[in-house]
Design a protein around this motif. Structure first.
Motif, PDB file in Angstrom:
ATOM      1  N   ASP A   1     -42.393 -47.042  71.007  1.00 28.25           N
ATOM      2  CA  ASP A   1     -42.727 -47.781  70.034  1.00 28.25           C
ATOM      3  C   ASP A   1     -43.653 -48.861  70.369  1.00 28.25           C
ATOM      4  O   ASP A   1     -43.795 -50.054  71.481  1.00 28.25           O
ATOM      5  N   PRO A   2     -44.806 -48.544  69.175  1.00 29.89           N
ATOM      6  CA  PRO A   2     -46.115 -49.070  69.758  1.00 29.89           C
ATOM      7  C   PRO A   2     -46.159 -50.641  69.128  1.00 29.89           C
ATOM      8  O   PRO A   2     -47.382 -51.099  70.036  1.00 29.89           O
ATOM      9  N   TYR A   3     -45.251 -51.495  69.724  1.00 30.26           N
ATOM     10  CA  TYR A   3     -44.834 -53.336  69.167  1.00 30.26           C
ATOM     11  C   TYR A   3     -44.442 -53.531  70.531  1.00 30.26           C
ATOM     12  O   TYR A   3     -44.037 -54.995  70.571  1.00 30.26           O
ATOM     13  N   ARG A   4     -44.360 -52.660  71.114  1.00 27.46           N
ATOM     14  CA  ARG A   4     -42.734 -52.908  72.736  1.00 27.46           C
ATOM     15  C   ARG A   4     -43.801 -52.307  73.510  1.00 27.46           C
ATOM     16  O   ARG A   4     -43.082 -51.486  75.233  1.00 27.46           O
ATOM     17  N   LEU A   5     -44.880 -52.724  73.595  1.00 30.51           N
ATOM     18  CA  LEU A   5     -45.735 -51.707  74.856  1.00 30.51           C
ATOM     19  C   LEU A   5     -45.202 -53.175  76.128  1.00 30.51           C
ATOM     20  O   LEU A   5     -44.821 -53.930  75.848  1.00 30.51           O
ATOM     21  N   PRO A   6     -45.145 -52.253  77.366  1.00 29.89           N
ATOM     22  CA  PRO A   6     -44.624 -52.802  78.941  1.00 29.89           C
ATOM     23  C   PRO A   6     -45.153 -54.076  78.814  1.00 29.89           C
ATOM     24  O   PRO A   6     -47.283 -54.474  78.955  1.00 29.89           O
ATOM     25  N   GLY A   7     -44.923 -55.404  78.877  1.00 27.83           N
ATOM     26  CA  GLY A   7     -45.542 -56.636  78.880  1.00 27.83           C
ATOM     27  C   GLY A   7     -46.101 -57.704  78.259  1.00 27.83           C
ATOM     28  O   GLY A   7     -46.362 -59.027  78.168  1.00 27.83           O
ATOM     29  N   ILE A   8     -46.019 -57.090  76.892  1.00 27.40           N
ATOM     30  CA  ILE A   8     -46.586 -57.313  76.048  1.00 27.40           C
ATOM     31  C   ILE A   8     -45.510 -58.303  75.045  1.00 27.40           C
ATOM     32  O   ILE A   8     -44.213 -58.729  75.345  1.00 27.40           O
ATOM     33  N   THR A   9     -46.681 -59.791  74.480  1.00 27.59           N
ATOM     34  CA  THR A   9     -45.601 -60.895  73.795  1.00 27.59           C
ATOM     35  C   THR A   9     -46.357 -60.270  71.963  1.00 27.59           C
ATOM     36  O   THR A   9     -47.441 -60.106  71.673  1.00 27.59           O
ATOM     37  N   ALA A  10     -46.006 -59.649  71.003  1.00 27.58           N
ATOM     38  CA  ALA A  10     -46.366 -59.691  69.971  1.00 27.58           C
ATOM     39  C   ALA A  10     -45.425 -59.823  68.731  1.00 27.58           C
ATOM     40  O   ALA A  10     -43.702 -59.709  68.811  1.00 27.58           O
ATOM     41  N   SER A  11     -46.254 -59.638  67.398  1.00 27.56           N
ATOM     42  CA  SER A  11     -44.684 -60.016  65.765  1.00 27.56           C
ATOM     43  C   SER A  11     -44.744 -58.577  65.695  1.00 27.56           C
ATOM     44  O   SER A  11     -45.878 -56.981  66.337  1.00 27.56           O
ATOM     45  N   ARG A  12     -43.830 -57.478  64.941  1.00 28.27           N
ATOM     46  CA  ARG A  12     -42.771 -56.752  64.535  1.00 28.27           C
ATOM     47  C   ARG A  12     -44.091 -56.420  62.995  1.00 28.27           C
ATOM     48  O   ARG A  12     -43.364 -55.842  62.759  1.00 28.27           O
ATOM     49  N   LYS A  13     -44.656 -57.068  62.586  1.00 26.69           N
ATOM     50  CA  LYS A  13     -45.203 -57.027  61.627  1.00 26.69           C
ATOM     51  C   LYS A  13     -45.777 -55.564  61.829  1.00 26.69           C
ATOM     52  O   LYS A  13     -46.800 -55.672  62.060  1.00 26.69           O
ATOM     53  N   ALA A  14     -45.717 -55.460  60.352  1.00 22.99           N
ATOM     54  CA  ALA A  14     -45.725 -54.051  60.579  1.00 22.99           C
ATOM     55  C   ALA A  14     -47.617 -53.747  60.143  1.00 22.99           C
ATOM     56  O   ALA A  14     -48.478 -54.308  59.707  1.00 22.99           O
ATOM     57  N   LEU A  15     -48.247 -52.880  61.112  1.00 22.46           N
ATOM     58  CA  LEU A  15     -49.430 -52.970  60.934  1.00 22.46           C
ATOM     59  C   LEU A  15     -50.338 -51.812  60.520  1.00 22.46           C
ATOM     60  O   LEU A  15     -49.692 -50.909  60.684  1.00 22.46           O
ATOM     61  N   ALA A  16     -51.033 -51.601  59.255  1.00 19.01           N
ATOM     62  CA  ALA A  16     -51.626 -50.517  58.866  1.00 19.01           C
ATOM     63  C   ALA A  16     -52.430 -49.405  60.115  1.00 19.01           C
ATOM     64  O   ALA A  16     -52.940 -50.168  61.494  1.00 19.01           O
ATOM     65  N   ASP A  17     -52.030 -47.982  59.892  1.00 14.35           N
ATOM     66  CA  ASP A  17     -53.378 -47.633  60.933  1.00 14.35           C
ATOM     67  C   ASP A  17     -54.193 -47.982  61.395  1.00 14.35           C
ATOM     68  O   ASP A  17     -54.827 -48.359  60.357  1.00 14.35           O
ATOM     69  N   ALA A  18     -54.976 -47.903  62.787  1.00 15.78           N
ATOM     70  CA  ALA A  18     -56.212 -48.202  63.250  1.00 15.78           C
ATOM     71  C   ALA A  18     -56.868 -49.372  62.636  1.00 15.78           C
ATOM     72  O   ALA A  18     -57.468 -50.204  62.276  1.00 15.78           O
ATOM     73  N   ALA A  19     -55.661 -50.665  62.186  1.00 14.76           N
ATOM     74  CA  ALA A  19     -55.798 -52.287  62.054  1.00 14.76           C
ATOM     75  C   ALA A  19     -56.867 -53.120  62.666  1.00 14.76           C
ATOM     76  O   ALA A  19     -57.483 -52.529  63.897  1.00 14.76           O
ATOM     77  N   GLY A  20     -57.908 -53.860  61.906  1.00 15.08           N
ATOM     78  CA  GLY A  20     -58.444 -54.188  63.075  1.00 15.08           C
ATOM     79  C   GLY A  20     -60.061 -53.333  62.548  1.00 15.08           C
ATOM     80  O   GLY A  20     -60.597 -54.412  63.282  1.00 15.08           O
ATOM     81  N   GLY A  21     -59.837 -52.246  62.718  1.00 15.77           N
ATOM     82  CA  GLY A  21     -61.487 -51.793  62.322  1.00 15.77           C
ATOM     83  C   GLY A  21     -61.578 -49.942  63.023  1.00 15.77           C
ATOM     84  O   GLY A  21     -61.209 -50.444  64.626  1.00 15.77           O
ATOM     85  N   ASP A  22     -62.404 -50.021  62.908  1.00 15.50           N
ATOM     86  CA  ASP A  22     -63.473 -49.169  64.307  1.00 15.50           C
ATOM     87  C   ASP A  22     -64.245 -49.817  65.327  1.00 15.50           C
ATOM     88  O   ASP A  22     -64.379 -50.408  64.692  1.00 15.50           O
ATOM     89  N   TRP A  23     -63.850 -48.331  66.589  1.00 18.37           N
ATOM     90  CA  TRP A  23     -65.109 -49.040  67.633  1.00 18.37           C
ATOM     91  C   TRP A  23     -64.972 -50.604  68.139  1.00 18.37           C
ATOM     92  O   TRP A  23     -66.015 -51.129  68.638  1.00 18.37           O
ATOM     93  N   GLY A  24     -64.058 -51.121  68.304  1.00 18.07           N
ATOM     94  CA  GLY A  24     -63.440 -52.284  69.121  1.00 18.07           C
ATOM     95  C   GLY A  24     -64.079 -53.334  68.132  1.00 18.07           C
ATOM     96  O   GLY A  24     -64.673 -54.164  68.560  1.00 18.07           O
ATOM     97  N   ALA A  25     -63.270 -53.184  66.374  1.00 22.12           N
ATOM     98  CA  ALA A  25     -64.539 -54.135  66.266  1.00 22.12           C
ATOM     99  C   ALA A  25     -63.855 -55.634  66.110  1.00 22.12           C
ATOM    100  O   ALA A  25     -64.254 -56.478  66.074  1.00 22.12           O
ATOM    101  N   SER A  26     -62.255 -55.666  65.996  1.00 24.39           N
ATOM    102  CA  SER A  26     -61.458 -56.847  66.564  1.00 24.39           C
ATOM    103  C   SER A  26     -61.268 -57.807  67.357  1.00 24.39           C
ATOM    104  O   SER A  26     -60.669 -57.195  68.807  1.00 24.39           O
TER     105      SER A  26
END
Length: 812
Positions: A494-519
């Protein structure tokens, strides 16, 4: 022993070499000089063939016998399916782009140019290697030459405009083309050599290394230099080889921004991505090959700064290799390259199979290092190999014959003793990473800051790695759990439940944030302080495309990592969670799980709310302690996915894995969420229960939006992350900082302080503890007052780039 080519087959006559020189316009007037020049290029071609084909192994001994037979089988299949036609050399690899203005689609077509040359390279290796069943086969030779001429005429020539991915034209295609040219050199006409060199010159002009910017930095620069050097070797151009050698020099020095190696051991590529385990591997391997190629020639690399690369073997690469694997937190989008659709035979890529080529590169690089460095590195490699029970390198079907031969050589070298994994802590402030190693286990933490991206996507790869920089806590055991991230973890977790992280389960689009480490998050406080054995680490977290805010801390200790969270707020309207653990239990998933001594079902899927839980234990993995009790949700589930879900070039076959997950549910609109737990890798259930019952072992000094800190009296450990100045326990800080103190049984202590914000022009730290003397301090400490308490005054810390300032004292 195996000689990868015969002298009769490969050594050229002076006349043949002179002919090549004539076509390049470089034939000296004096025939003796011509012969000397020809011999120099011939020697380089011979050396490169060795680097491609390997040496020091018998083609009739395993595992080489089987691997050579497989190479022959693959080459025969490629030969049988090769069908030159307009727009393709193989029917499944068209390079005729119908719409070159559409970049993403063009990437696939340009990649097929590389595919064509790569397949010809495989065929050429089968032709030159002994034991393939096709060694010296006249028909195979003719097909290789036909393929070379076809690709030149059709697509890779001096008149073709580039489309799709620049990499295909400047690195992927020319590297494979030039490798084939070296392998088949004595079968090529002067016209063919000239044509292929013209094509390379067109796509990779000298200006490609004219400035150290853009796509000509770090690993990419080394790749470009390889192209230029081999272009010089094939086309007998001293100027090209010299240019390649000299263009390596900008790779060597430490950098302070952007791509390259940093003094703290960080390695960055694509400006914002920690890439030790992928691009860093390419750079290390490429440098090893070029150093080896040019060593002893008139073009030898003599820049003394290349010692920085040698130093980086243990400073930058070794900290991220654990028992043969290279940690995913420094592999960028390569984590999504599990299994490609284009080649069903391709072995699944994973952290172990990314680690093995690095080990091979270290062995090769050692051949040009000092005797002491070479001996130690071979010991490191032997240790990694022997402890990699999960994926033994000598059985790695994805490892090339050359690398396999190098590693076999180390294994067979009785003068080399395997070196054990070290213990200790390493902080990498310049790439927001940390590694923690203890007897029997290792861990790594991945964060994001204004310089380091949340994650990298690009080329349709790693589409759902959104939260990998949100405080992901990886860990591995020495004889267990080394397949946690190797066994189809990334397409099934589950990409919203990676070990150790704190995250919102707000749905994100594939590649959200932009290519090549943009965000990157606009946060300042990310980093920590360490004495080299323990550490205090913190991350001010802002969610990707989310209103989530959180303060996260990790205190890395002898047998545990204490994890605190506070100030968790979010208005996304989606659930906010901190994932305590998400263990990949493989296809069967029958591992035991108990909470406060009560066993939970091991077979069928279930979910439960664990109210007031004090400890939990996953059989064969480790324990988790919740100080004072906590409400934690847990579930055992089967998750399915496809590599193509996270990588457009991935396999489309569905796979399933069982997971055991624990997480803290902060609700949909937390205003001050918190959590506290201790991870104990490898601990038994009894050890976990005992730690939970020992309520005096851990003292949580603070867990708020202002400060987070803990004390472990039995270890003499105190760690505090001051998000704002204030007082925590016996420590008072005038401004934000990270502090870690180790009091020792001999009456001394070490105080470690850092400025993760890289902003403090002054800082005062007071420790309400009797100190009789300061025995060592850095220049950043402008005043140290001892007595009933210790008062340290620091000058400008903004230029320390988050590095730990270490002060040694004698206690009063």
């Amino acid at each position: 022993m195996h000689s990868p080519w015969s002298r009769r087959a490969f050594l050229l006559t002076t006349g043949g070499s002179a002919l090549a020189l004539t076509t390049s316009g470089l034939l000296p007037s004096d025939e003796a000089e011509a012969a000397v020049a020809a011999d120099a290029y011939e020697a380089l071609r011979t050396k490169w063939r060795t680097l491609i084909l390997g040496e020091g192994f018998s083609p009739t001994a395993e595992p080489f016998k089987s691997r050579l037979a497989e190479l022959g089988t693959t080459a025969r299949e490629l030969r049988d399916t090769m069908a030159p036609a307009t727009g393709s050399l193989w029917p499944d690899a068209s390079y005729a782009d119908p719409d070159p203005d559409t970049d993403q689609e063009s990437y696939g077509y340009s990649a097929n140019v590389v595919t064509g040359y790569s397949r010809l390279s495989t065929m050429a290796q089968a032709y030159r290697q002994e034991g393939t069943g096709l060694t010296g086969d006249a028909g195979l030779k003719a097909d290789i030459l036909t393929g070379l001429d076809h690709l030149y005429t059709q697509v890779y020539n001096e008149n073709q405009a580039r489309f799709g991915n620049w990499y295909s034209w400047q690195i992927g295609a020319p590297q494979n083309l030039l490798d084939v040219c070296v392998l088949m050199y004595d079968q090529l006409s002067a016209t063919q050599v000239a044509n292929y060199c013209k094509a390379v010159d067109h796509f990779v002009p000298d200006s490609a290394v004219g400035s150290y910017t853009g796509t000509s930095t770090g690993a990419n620069r080394v790749d470009l230099c390889r192209v230029l050097a081999l272009r010089g070797v094939v086309g007998a151009s001293s100027a090209k080889i010299a240019l390649a050698r000299d263009a390596l020099s900008p790779v060597f020095p430490y950098v302070t921004t952007g791509d390259g190696l940093y003094t703290d051991g960080s390695f960055i590529q694509h400006t914002t991505v920690p890439y030790t385990g992928s691009y860093g591997s390419v750079m290390l391997g490429g440098l090893g090959m070029l150093f080896s190629l040019l060593r002893g020639s008139s073009w030898e690399v003599t820049d003394t700064k290349k010692q920085i690369i040698f130093d980086a073997v243990e400073k930058a690469w070794a900290p991220f290799i654990y028992n043969g694997l290279v940690m995913d937190g420094v592999a960028g989008r390569a984590i999504s390259r599990g299994l490609a659709t284009s080649d069903a035979k391709k072995i699944q890529a994973d952290d172990h199979r990314r680690g093995h080529p690095i080990m091979s590169a270290v062995v090769l690089l050692g051949q040009g290092a000092s005797a002491a460095e070479n001996a130690r590195w071979r010991g490191l490699v032997k240790g990694w190999m022997r402890r990699d029970y999960y994926s033994p390198p000598l059985s790695d079907a994805s490892l090339g014959l050359t690398s396999l031969a190098r590693l076999q050589g180390v294994e067979n070298d009785t003068s080399v003793a395997a070196i054990a994994e070290p213990t200790g802590h390493r902080l990498f402030p310049n790439m927001a990473r940390a590694t923690h190693r203890r007897p029997g286990w290792a861990a790594s933490i991945s964060m994001a800051d204004p310089r380091i991206t949340y994650y990298e996507t690009g080329n349709g790869e790693n589409l759902r790695g959104w939260h990998a920089g949100s405080g992901m806590l990886y860990w591995w055991g020495d004889t267990y759990a080394n397949g946690q991230y190797s066994d189809a973890f990334w397409p099934t977790v589950d990409p919203y439940r990676l070990p150790g992280i704190t995250a919102s389960r707000k749905a994100l689009a594939d590649a959200a944030g932009g290519d090549w480490g943009a965000s990157m998050p606009d946060v300042k406080w990310v980093g920590g302080a360490s004495d080299g054995q323990r550490a205090a680490i913190g991350q001010y977290l802002k969610g990707l495309q989310s209103t989530l805010r959180a303060k996260k801390s990790w205190f890395c200790l002898d047998d545990a990592i204490v994890c605190l969270g506070a100030g968790i707020v979010c208005t996304d309207g989606a659930a906010v969670e901190t994932t305590v653990e998400n263990r990949n239990l493989g296809p069967t998933g029958t591992t035991s799980f108990q909470v406060d001594g009560a066993a939970k079902p091991t077979g069928t899927p279930w979910s439960a709310t664990l109210t007031g839980a004090k400890w939990a234990h996953i059989g064969g993995h480790g324990g988790y302690v919740f100080p004072g009790g906590a409400t934690v949700k847990a579930l055992r589930e089967e998750r399915s996915g496809k590599w193509s879900d996270i990588n457009k070039g991935g396999a489309t076959t569905a796979i399933a894995r069982k997971y055991l997950t624990m997480y803290v549910d902060h609700g949909t609109a937390p205003t001050n969420g918190t959590y506290a737990y201790a991870l104990m890798p490898g601990a038994s259930a009894a050890q976990t229960a005992a730690r939970s019952a020992d309520t005096g072992w851990l003292q949580i000094l603070a867990n708020s939006d202002n400060q987070q800190g803990v004390s472990v009296p039995s270890l003499g450990f105190t760690g505090v992350n001051f998000w704002f100045g204030g007082t925590v326990g016996k420590l008072t800080a005038s401004a934000p900082c990270s502090v870690q103190i180790s009091e020792k049984s001999d009456g001394t202590a070490v105080i470690c302080v850092s400025d993760p914000m890289r902003a403090q022009t002054s800082l005062t730290l007071t420790w309400n503890r009797a100190v009789s003397a300061v025995t060592a301090k850095p220049a950043t400490v402008t005043s140290a007052v001892t007595g009933a308490s210790l008062k340290l005054t620091f000058g400008d810390l903004s230029g320390t780039k988050g590095a730990t300032q270490r002060i040694s004292v004698t206690l009063g």
